[in-house]
Design a protein around this motif. Sequence first.
Motif, PDB file in Angstrom:
ATOM      1  N   MET A 146       0.836  -1.197   0.000  1.00 47.07           N
ATOM      2  CA  MET A 146       0.000   0.000   0.000  1.00 47.07           C
ATOM      3  C   MET A 146       0.875   1.252   0.000  1.00 47.07           C
ATOM      4  O   MET A 146       0.577   2.242  -0.687  1.00 47.07           O
ATOM      5  CB  MET A 146      -0.929  -0.009   1.221  1.00 47.07           C
ATOM      6  CG  MET A 146      -2.087  -0.980   1.113  1.00 47.07           C
ATOM      7  SD  MET A 146      -3.307  -0.552  -0.172  1.00 47.07           S
ATOM      8  CE  MET A 146      -4.110   0.871   0.581  1.00 47.07           C
ATOM      9  N   ALA A 147       1.975   1.232   0.754  1.00 45.96           N
ATOM     10  CA  ALA A 147       2.903   2.367   0.771  1.00 45.96           C
ATOM     11  C   ALA A 147       3.497   2.591  -0.622  1.00 45.96           C
ATOM     12  O   ALA A 147       3.688   3.745  -1.050  1.00 45.96           O
ATOM     13  CB  ALA A 147       4.002   2.144   1.805  1.00 45.96           C
ATOM     14  N   LEU A 148       3.797   1.498  -1.338  1.00 44.76           N
ATOM     15  CA  LEU A 148       4.287   1.614  -2.707  1.00 44.76           C
ATOM     16  C   LEU A 148       3.233   2.275  -3.591  1.00 44.76           C
ATOM     17  O   LEU A 148       3.558   3.152  -4.413  1.00 44.76           O
ATOM     18  CB  LEU A 148       4.634   0.228  -3.248  1.00 44.76           C
ATOM     19  CG  LEU A 148       5.044   0.161  -4.724  1.00 44.76           C
ATOM     20  CD1 LEU A 148       6.370   0.879  -4.952  1.00 44.76           C
ATOM     21  CD2 LEU A 148       5.136  -1.299  -5.188  1.00 44.76           C
ATOM     22  N   TYR A 149       1.999   1.875  -3.436  1.00 47.31           N
ATOM     23  CA  TYR A 149       0.892   2.484  -4.195  1.00 47.31           C
ATOM     24  C   TYR A 149       0.811   3.980  -3.918  1.00 47.31           C
ATOM     25  O   TYR A 149       0.708   4.799  -4.848  1.00 47.31           O
ATOM     26  CB  TYR A 149      -0.416   1.779  -3.811  1.00 47.31           C
ATOM     27  CG  TYR A 149      -1.676   2.530  -4.143  1.00 47.31           C
ATOM     28  CD1 TYR A 149      -2.062   2.743  -5.457  1.00 47.31           C
ATOM     29  CD2 TYR A 149      -2.500   3.011  -3.127  1.00 47.31           C
ATOM     30  CE1 TYR A 149      -3.231   3.431  -5.755  1.00 47.31           C
ATOM     31  CE2 TYR A 149      -3.670   3.690  -3.422  1.00 47.31           C
ATOM     32  CZ  TYR A 149      -4.033   3.905  -4.733  1.00 47.31           C
ATOM     33  OH  TYR A 149      -5.194   4.582  -5.030  1.00 47.31           O
ATOM     34  N   PHE A 150       0.901   4.362  -2.653  1.00 45.73           N
ATOM     35  CA  PHE A 150       0.840   5.782  -2.306  1.00 45.73           C
ATOM     36  C   PHE A 150       2.021   6.554  -2.892  1.00 45.73           C
ATOM     37  O   PHE A 150       1.862   7.687  -3.357  1.00 45.73           O
ATOM     38  CB  PHE A 150       0.797   5.964  -0.790  1.00 45.73           C
ATOM     39  CG  PHE A 150      -0.449   5.416  -0.136  1.00 45.73           C
ATOM     40  CD1 PHE A 150      -1.690   5.626  -0.699  1.00 45.73           C
ATOM     41  CD2 PHE A 150      -0.374   4.692   1.050  1.00 45.73           C
ATOM     42  CE1 PHE A 150      -2.852   5.128  -0.102  1.00 45.73           C
ATOM     43  CE2 PHE A 150      -1.511   4.194   1.658  1.00 45.73           C
ATOM     44  CZ  PHE A 150      -2.756   4.409   1.073  1.00 45.73           C
ATOM     45  N   ARG A 151       3.211   5.945  -2.885  1.00 41.79           N
ATOM     46  CA  ARG A 151       4.380   6.623  -3.463  1.00 41.79           C
ATOM     47  C   ARG A 151       4.189   6.847  -4.967  1.00 41.79           C
ATOM     48  O   ARG A 151       4.577   7.894  -5.509  1.00 41.79           O
ATOM     49  CB  ARG A 151       5.657   5.814  -3.213  1.00 41.79           C
ATOM     50  CG  ARG A 151       6.124   5.838  -1.774  1.00 41.79           C
ATOM     51  CD  ARG A 151       7.570   5.373  -1.641  1.00 41.79           C
ATOM     52  NE  ARG A 151       7.775   3.998  -2.076  1.00 41.79           N
ATOM     53  CZ  ARG A 151       7.621   2.935  -1.289  1.00 41.79           C
ATOM     54  NH1 ARG A 151       7.222   3.085  -0.034  1.00 41.79           N
ATOM     55  NH2 ARG A 151       7.862   1.716  -1.744  1.00 41.79           N
ATOM     56  N   GLY A 152       3.590   5.862  -5.644  1.00 45.84           N
ATOM     57  CA  GLY A 152       3.318   6.031  -7.062  1.00 45.84           C
ATOM     58  C   GLY A 152       2.341   7.159  -7.319  1.00 45.84           C
ATOM     59  O   GLY A 152       2.538   7.989  -8.223  1.00 45.84           O
ATOM     60  N   CYS A 153       1.286   7.215  -6.526  1.00 47.63           N
ATOM     61  CA  CYS A 153       0.300   8.291  -6.667  1.00 47.63           C
ATOM     62  C   CYS A 153       0.935   9.644  -6.371  1.00 47.63           C
ATOM     63  O   CYS A 153       0.631  10.651  -7.030  1.00 47.63           O
ATOM     64  CB  CYS A 153      -0.880   8.052  -5.722  1.00 47.63           C
ATOM     65  SG  CYS A 153      -1.881   6.601  -6.121  1.00 47.63           S
ATOM     66  N   LEU A 154       1.821   9.682  -5.374  1.00 44.39           N
ATOM     67  CA  LEU A 154       2.488  10.930  -5.021  1.00 44.39           C
ATOM     68  C   LEU A 154       3.415  11.393  -6.147  1.00 44.39           C
ATOM     69  O   LEU A 154       3.473  12.590  -6.463  1.00 44.39           O
ATOM     70  CB  LEU A 154       3.277  10.755  -3.720  1.00 44.39           C
ATOM     71  CG  LEU A 154       3.926  12.012  -3.128  1.00 44.39           C
ATOM     72  CD1 LEU A 154       2.887  13.083  -2.845  1.00 44.39           C
ATOM     73  CD2 LEU A 154       4.699  11.653  -1.856  1.00 44.39           C
TER      74      LEU A 154
END
Length: 299
Positions: A146-154
Amino acid sequence: MLPRPRGLRCSLPIRRNSHSEGVHARCLDWSTRMGLIPDATALKKINKIQVDDIAARTYPTASQEYLQLLADMLTWFFVSDDQYDERKLGASPQKLGKIFSNFVRILETGNARLAISPLGRALLDIRDRLAHHTSADWMSQFTDNMALYFRGCLQESQNRQSMVTPEFDEYCQIRRASVGTYPCFDLFEPAMTHSCTRALVREPALGALRDLATDVVAWINDIVSFQKESSFSDPHNMISVLMHDCGISQDEASAKTVEFINAQLDSFVDVDGKTRLTLGPSGGEYIDGLENWIRGVYD
């Protein structure tokens, strides 16, 4: 159902969960209780998602209870994407960074005092329910993805703010993170009938299959969402990237994207066949989970 892009092919088996009746209505009830439907516009958007059908196709072996949890999680992804990608907030990486850090802390700690927004409260509710089906090690893996997903969105938000269109190779890496498939793949593990150990998940061949499946899912989504994303000049779409990088037309870029998808799917099928021979029933069932996601999005 949206029309299938011309030339796109998929020979993977179709599987569907038999417990989908009533899932959509319960999703609406849950979304209302969590505060995810503040007005009629939000209700209309959630109604259009058909999350019961998506969950049934992508998680065909889940129990009735777990399928509902998965459908609620998919609803969370759709609402989050709507709020943090398509609205003005999606162009404010400073604000998004704080919001995403808060979400990660909720997943890491389960601290109810951190759940200060409707999406935060909904994520906490999902975390608490997942804890009944999973181990601490699994939750750590899910939180990391999930943290990876958030980093991609960021990263996408930072590019929008800077009005940067990423080059092809950079885009592929960003998109693998921002499409959110890796945590979605984690979610089929608790529904497996065979043991799914951390050692199995870390097998290099399964890592390669996850990446290939992610590319297929992401790029199909890019074709479907191109008109919407181009309407507000979002450059994070394979078609837009190819048009920018190669100086080709939209039709040419669309055809090239279909070609790329078919090539990645061919590679997936090739690695799939070789990997099943070496990883046994658990590995085969894990690969089935990846196939279900590809086929579910394709359909």
